[in-house]
Design a protein around this motif. Structure first.
Motif, mmCIF file in Angstrom:
data_model
loop_
_atom_site.group_PDB
_atom_site.id
_atom_site.type_symbol
_atom_site.label_atom_id
_atom_site.label_comp_id
_atom_site.label_asym_id
_atom_site.label_seq_id
_atom_site.Cartn_x
_atom_site.Cartn_y
_atom_site.Cartn_z
ATOM 1 N N MET A 104 0.827 -1.213 0.000
ATOM 2 C CA MET A 104 0.000 0.000 0.000
ATOM 3 C C MET A 104 0.858 1.258 0.000
ATOM 4 O O MET A 104 0.498 2.264 -0.610
ATOM 5 N N LEU A 105 2.000 1.208 0.668
ATOM 6 C CA LEU A 105 2.905 2.353 0.637
ATOM 7 C C LEU A 105 3.441 2.579 -0.770
ATOM 8 O O LEU A 105 3.542 3.728 -1.227
ATOM 9 N N ALA A 106 3.765 1.499 -1.469
ATOM 10 C CA ALA A 106 4.240 1.627 -2.854
ATOM 11 C C ALA A 106 3.153 2.231 -3.731
ATOM 12 O O ALA A 106 3.425 3.110 -4.561
ATOM 13 N N LYS A 107 1.927 1.790 -3.527
ATOM 14 C CA LYS A 107 0.802 2.333 -4.301
ATOM 15 C C LYS A 107 0.618 3.824 -4.001
ATOM 16 O O LYS A 107 0.400 4.625 -4.907
ATOM 17 N N ALA A 108 0.724 4.198 -2.747
ATOM 18 C CA ALA A 108 0.577 5.604 -2.363
ATOM 19 C C ALA A 108 1.693 6.461 -2.957
ATOM 20 O O ALA A 108 1.444 7.569 -3.450
ATOM 21 N N ARG A 109 2.904 5.949 -2.913
ATOM 22 C CA ARG A 109 4.033 6.699 -3.493
ATOM 23 C C ARG A 109 3.864 6.877 -5.001
ATOM 24 O O ARG A 109 4.150 7.950 -5.548
ATOM 25 N N THR A 110 3.390 5.837 -5.662
ATOM 26 C CA THR A 110 3.144 5.928 -7.106
ATOM 27 C C THR A 110 2.065 6.962 -7.401
ATOM 28 O O THR A 110 2.221 7.792 -8.298
ATOM 29 N N SER A 111 0.988 6.922 -6.637
ATOM 30 C CA SER A 111 -0.101 7.890 -6.837
ATOM 31 C C SER A 111 0.379 9.319 -6.605
ATOM 32 O O SER A 111 0.048 10.222 -7.373
ATOM 33 N N ALA A 112 1.150 9.518 -5.553
ATOM 34 C CA ALA A 112 1.668 10.862 -5.269
ATOM 35 C C ALA A 112 2.564 11.343 -6.396
ATOM 36 O O ALA A 112 2.473 12.503 -6.825
ATOM 37 N N ALA A 113 3.416 10.458 -6.894
ATOM 38 C CA ALA A 113 4.310 10.835 -8.001
ATOM 39 C C ALA A 113 3.514 11.171 -9.254
ATOM 40 O O ALA A 113 3.815 12.147 -9.945
ATOM 41 N N GLU A 114 2.504 10.374 -9.553
ATOM 42 C CA GLU A 114 1.675 10.631 -10.740
ATOM 43 C C GLU A 114 0.948 11.968 -10.647
ATOM 44 O O GLU A 114 0.718 12.630 -11.653
ATOM 45 N N MET A 115 0.596 12.392 -9.424
ATOM 46 C CA MET A 115 -0.098 13.667 -9.226
ATOM 47 C C MET A 115 0.871 14.830 -9.043
ATOM 48 O O MET A 115 0.454 15.977 -8.940
ATOM 49 N N GLY A 116 2.169 14.513 -8.958
ATOM 50 C CA GLY A 116 3.158 15.567 -8.755
ATOM 51 C C GLY A 116 3.202 16.100 -7.334
ATOM 52 O O GLY A 116 3.718 17.192 -7.093
ATOM 53 N N VAL A 117 2.688 15.343 -6.382
ATOM 54 C CA VAL A 117 2.682 15.760 -4.983
ATOM 55 C C VAL A 117 4.061 15.477 -4.383
ATOM 56 O O VAL A 117 4.549 14.353 -4.452
ATOM 57 N N GLN A 118 4.664 16.499 -3.809
ATOM 58 C CA GLN A 118 6.006 16.341 -3.259
ATOM 59 C C GLN A 118 6.077 16.640 -1.760
ATOM 60 O O GLN A 118 7.110 16.397 -1.140
ATOM 61 N N ASN A 119 5.003 17.155 -1.180
ATOM 62 C CA ASN A 119 5.044 17.541 0.231
ATOM 63 C C ASN A 119 4.456 16.456 1.136
ATOM 64 O O ASN A 119 3.804 16.745 2.127
ATOM 65 N N VAL A 120 4.714 15.192 0.782
ATOM 66 C CA VAL A 120 4.200 14.084 1.581
ATOM 67 C C VAL A 120 5.286 13.037 1.767
ATOM 68 O O VAL A 120 6.108 12.820 0.884
ATOM 69 N N GLU A 121 5.306 12.452 2.956
ATOM 70 C CA GLU A 121 6.185 11.318 3.212
ATOM 71 C C GLU A 121 5.303 10.135 3.608
ATOM 72 O O GLU A 121 4.207 10.318 4.134
ATOM 73 N N PHE A 122 5.766 8.943 3.346
ATOM 74 C CA PHE A 122 5.015 7.735 3.666
ATOM 75 C C PHE A 122 5.841 6.886 4.622
ATOM 76 O O PHE A 122 7.033 6.665 4.393
ATOM 77 N N VAL A 123 5.181 6.418 5.672
ATOM 78 C CA VAL A 123 5.858 5.700 6.745
ATOM 79 C C VAL A 123 5.178 4.360 6.973
ATOM 80 O O VAL A 123 3.952 4.293 7.076
ATOM 81 N N GLU A 124 5.977 3.304 7.062
ATOM 82 C CA GLU A 124 5.438 1.985 7.377
ATOM 83 C C GLU A 124 5.334 1.850 8.897
ATOM 84 O O GLU A 124 6.346 1.958 9.611
ATOM 85 N N ALA A 125 4.102 1.654 9.390
ATOM 86 C CA ALA A 125 3.890 1.529 10.833
ATOM 87 C C ALA A 125 2.493 0.976 11.082
ATOM 88 O O ALA A 125 1.616 1.050 10.218
ATOM 89 N N GLU A 126 2.305 0.459 12.272
ATOM 90 C CA GLU A 126 0.984 0.048 12.728
ATOM 91 C C GLU A 126 0.386 1.196 13.523
ATOM 92 O O GLU A 126 1.095 1.876 14.281
ATOM 93 N N VAL A 127 -0.900 1.403 13.375
ATOM 94 C CA VAL A 127 -1.537 2.552 14.024
ATOM 95 C C VAL A 127 -1.484 2.444 15.550
ATOM 96 O O VAL A 127 -1.512 3.461 16.242
ATOM 97 N N GLU A 128 -1.343 1.241 16.076
ATOM 98 C CA GLU A 128 -1.238 1.089 17.526
ATOM 99 C C GLU A 128 0.143 1.470 18.056
ATOM 100 O O GLU A 128 0.328 1.604 19.266
ATOM 101 N N HIS A 129 1.102 1.659 17.143
ATOM 102 C CA HIS A 129 2.485 1.971 17.535
ATOM 103 C C HIS A 129 3.086 2.953 16.522
ATOM 104 O O HIS A 129 3.961 2.597 15.743
ATOM 105 N N LEU A 130 2.619 4.186 16.545
ATOM 106 C CA LEU A 130 3.084 5.179 15.575
ATOM 107 C C LEU A 130 4.455 5.719 15.971
ATOM 108 O O LEU A 130 4.687 6.034 17.146
ATOM 109 N N PRO A 131 5.362 5.843 15.009
ATOM 110 C CA PRO A 131 6.742 6.265 15.294
ATOM 111 C C PRO A 131 6.920 7.782 15.287
ATOM 112 O O PRO A 131 7.858 8.296 14.681
ATOM 113 N N PHE A 132 6.034 8.490 15.978
ATOM 114 C CA PHE A 132 6.084 9.953 15.991
ATOM 115 C C PHE A 132 6.045 10.443 17.432
ATOM 116 O O PHE A 132 5.424 9.806 18.300
ATOM 117 N N PRO A 133 6.652 11.592 17.685
ATOM 118 C CA PRO A 133 6.580 12.164 19.036
ATOM 119 C C PRO A 133 5.150 12.576 19.394
ATOM 120 O O PRO A 133 4.292 12.763 18.520
#
Length: 99
Positions: free
Chosen positions: A10-39
């Motif tokens: 799904m991350l690969a699909k999201a990255r492809t979609s973002a590239a096709e739309m020219g979106v550059q202000n997004v990052e994609f992170v592999e994580a489980e919602v129960e354990h998010l790697p953010f402060p």
């Protein structure tokens, strides 16, 4: 903007979609919602679309979402809920769970 998914596919699909739309202000992170790697308090807005219904430990999900949400932030959820238990026949009918 940050997108999160637990599967590389799904991350690969999201990255492809973002590239096709020219979106550059997004990052994609592999994580489980129960354990998010953010402060704590990392995001002003948290959006969940069709994920929470798939996770057995709802308390862990909401604890984590509220942990990463900044004070005064907004939480937007689009999901499926049911009021009554699903019959054994209903659980076996894939058409009821997809589409």
């Amino acid at each position: 903007m940050t997108g999160v998914d637990m599967t590389p596919e799904m991350l690969a699909k999201a990255r492809t979609s973002a590239a096709e739309m020219g979106v550059q202000n997004v990052e994609f992170v592999e994580a489980e919602v129960e354990h998010l790697p953010f402060p704590d308090a990392s995001f002003d807005v948290v959006i969940s679309n069709g994920v929470i219904d798939l996770i057995p430990d709802k308390d862990a999900v909401f604890n984590e979402l509220f942990r990463v949400l900044a004070p005064g932030g907004r939480l937007q959820i689009a999901d499926v809920t049911i009021q009554n238990p699903v019959s054994a026949e209903g659980r076996r009918n894939i058409d009821l769970w997809t589409g």
